[in-house]
Design a protein around this motif. Sequence first.
Motif, PDB file in Angstrom:
ATOM      1  N   LYS A   1      88.037  37.671 116.185  1.00  0.00           N
ATOM      2  CA  LYS A   1      86.980  37.378 115.230  1.00  0.00           C
ATOM      3  C   LYS A   1      87.487  36.501 114.091  1.00  0.00           C
ATOM      4  CE  LYS A   1      83.317  39.659 112.569  1.00  0.00           C
ATOM      5  NZ  LYS A   1      83.510  38.840 111.352  1.00  0.00           N
ATOM      6  N   LYS A   2      88.759  36.606 113.767  1.00  0.00           N
ATOM      7  CA  LYS A   2      89.344  35.787 112.717  1.00  0.00           C
ATOM      8  C   LYS A   2      89.831  34.436 113.242  1.00  0.00           C
ATOM      9  CE  LYS A   2      90.834  39.583 109.714  1.00  0.00           C
ATOM     10  NZ  LYS A   2      90.254  39.085 108.480  1.00  0.00           N
TER      11      LYS A   2
ATOM     12  N   MET B   1      89.911  42.165 116.756  1.00  0.00           N
ATOM     13  CA  MET B   1      89.667  41.801 115.359  1.00  0.00           C
ATOM     14  C   MET B   1      90.310  40.448 115.033  1.00  0.00           C
ATOM     15  SD  MET B   1      90.297  45.552 113.618  1.00  0.00           S
ATOM     16  CE  MET B   1      90.022  44.992 111.930  1.00  0.00           C
TER      17      MET B   1
ATOM     18  N   ASP C   1      85.564  35.078 104.947  1.00  0.00           N
ATOM     19  CA  ASP C   1      85.994  36.246 105.708  1.00  0.00           C
ATOM     20  C   ASP C   1      86.507  37.313 104.749  1.00  0.00           C
ATOM     21  OD1 ASP C   1      86.851  38.062 107.523  1.00  0.00           O
ATOM     22  OD2 ASP C   1      88.442  36.823 108.373  1.00  0.00           O
ATOM     23  N   THR C   2      85.789  38.413 104.663  1.00  0.00           N
ATOM     24  CA  THR C   2      86.200  39.517 103.787  1.00  0.00           C
ATOM     25  C   THR C   2      86.545  40.770 104.593  1.00  0.00           C
ATOM     26  OG1 THR C   2      83.883  40.187 103.496  1.00  0.00           O
ATOM     27  CG2 THR C   2      84.798  38.658 101.878  1.00  0.00           C
ATOM     28  N   THR C   3      86.696  40.611 105.916  1.00  0.00           N
ATOM     29  CA  THR C   3      87.029  41.768 106.741  1.00  0.00           C
ATOM     30  C   THR C   3      88.495  42.139 106.560  1.00  0.00           C
ATOM     31  OG1 THR C   3      87.504  40.308 108.615  1.00  0.00           O
ATOM     32  CG2 THR C   3      85.286  41.213 108.460  1.00  0.00           C
ATOM     33  N   ALA C   4      88.821  43.376 106.939  1.00  0.00           N
ATOM     34  CA  ALA C   4      90.179  43.886 106.744  1.00  0.00           C
ATOM     35  C   ALA C   4      91.171  43.173 107.659  1.00  0.00           C
ATOM     36  CB  ALA C   4      90.203  45.389 107.016  1.00  0.00           C
ATOM     37  N   ASN C   5      92.408  43.185 107.251  1.00  0.00           N
ATOM     38  CA  ASN C   5      93.494  42.581 108.019  1.00  0.00           C
ATOM     39  C   ASN C   5      93.884  43.520 109.169  1.00  0.00           C
ATOM     40  OD1 ASN C   5      95.776  41.324 108.960  1.00  0.00           O
ATOM     41  ND2 ASN C   5      96.749  41.116 106.970  1.00  0.00           N
ATOM     42  N   PRO C   6      93.777  43.084 110.440  1.00  0.00           N
ATOM     43  CA  PRO C   6      94.105  43.964 111.565  1.00  0.00           C
ATOM     44  C   PRO C   6      95.591  44.053 111.863  1.00  0.00           C
ATOM     45  CG  PRO C   6      93.346  41.856 112.375  1.00  0.00           C
ATOM     46  CD  PRO C   6      93.211  41.796 110.874  1.00  0.00           C
TER      47      PRO C   6
ATOM     48  N   SER D   1      97.015  36.979 108.116  1.00  0.00           N
ATOM     49  CA  SER D   1      96.576  37.410 109.427  1.00  0.00           C
ATOM     50  C   SER D   1      97.750  37.546 110.380  1.00  0.00           C
ATOM     51  CB  SER D   1      95.580  36.395 109.993  1.00  0.00           C
ATOM     52  OG  SER D   1      95.085  36.813 111.226  1.00  0.00           O
TER      53      SER D   1
ATOM     54  N   ARG E   1      93.934  36.413 102.583  1.00  0.00           N
ATOM     55  CA  ARG E   1      94.528  37.492 103.364  1.00  0.00           C
ATOM     56  C   ARG E   1      95.436  36.939 104.449  1.00  0.00           C
ATOM     57  NH1 ARG E   1      90.229  42.417 103.644  1.00  0.00           N
ATOM     58  NH2 ARG E   1      89.507  42.215 101.539  1.00  0.00           N
TER      59      ARG E   1
END
Length: 236
Positions: free
Chosen positions: A103-104, A100, A48-53, A227, A225
């Motif tokens: 998704k995590k 978001m 998972d390389t998506t941004a932290n929401p 969450s 990251r």
Amino acid sequence: DGIRDPHWDRVRGDVYKRQVATQSKRKREIMTLEEVRKKTIDSLSLKDTTANPAPLGLLGFGLTTVLLNFHNAGFYELNTMILAMGIFYGGLAQIIAGMMEWKKNNTFGTTAFTSYGLFWLSLVALILLPSLGLGTATSKPAMAAYFFMWGLFTFVMFLATLRLNRALQFVFLSLTILFLLLAARDYLGSATIGTLAGYEGIICGLSAVYTLSLIHISEPTRPERISYAVFCLKKK
């Protein structure tokens, strides 16, 4: 005819040995293929390389809560600035952050952000719908019930934070108190309790912004990251 020929016995024995060896080789090849397939599947696991929401959701909650409670504390009237913040930053931004988090695979973050985003939208609707001719204004006892149920929900969420860090515990505990104070204000009709709720709400909103600062301080130095409001940081 009753005499066995040693030559044919050796031939049959050699054939049998070759058959056994061939079957063993095939089994080893099958096991090797299974191991290769398993290793290939394991190597295909996505990172998972998506941004932290969390920063988006916390700011949407924190800033909107502070601005509304400046009104509750008596600093200014209920105006369109508060309503706009409730719709867009407190409402839509938190809902986006909640999606978001989904998704995590973060159930708590999804539930919290999405629920409080919808809370802000419902609160704005309660204020605006009567002025648009869509239903009657909500009575004070009904608003007390509304805030009480949100306080009950928040208390349950607070219990889920007891295994986590102190900052997050404070956010949810202070939010629980805020909802209960607002319920008491509307049920008892007490302006004093309303003013007290305003100051307590300002502290609650600022505590969410403080929790956000923990993410920015901690996240760049952590290998993974963080969450939803540093949920991965264990309490000390």
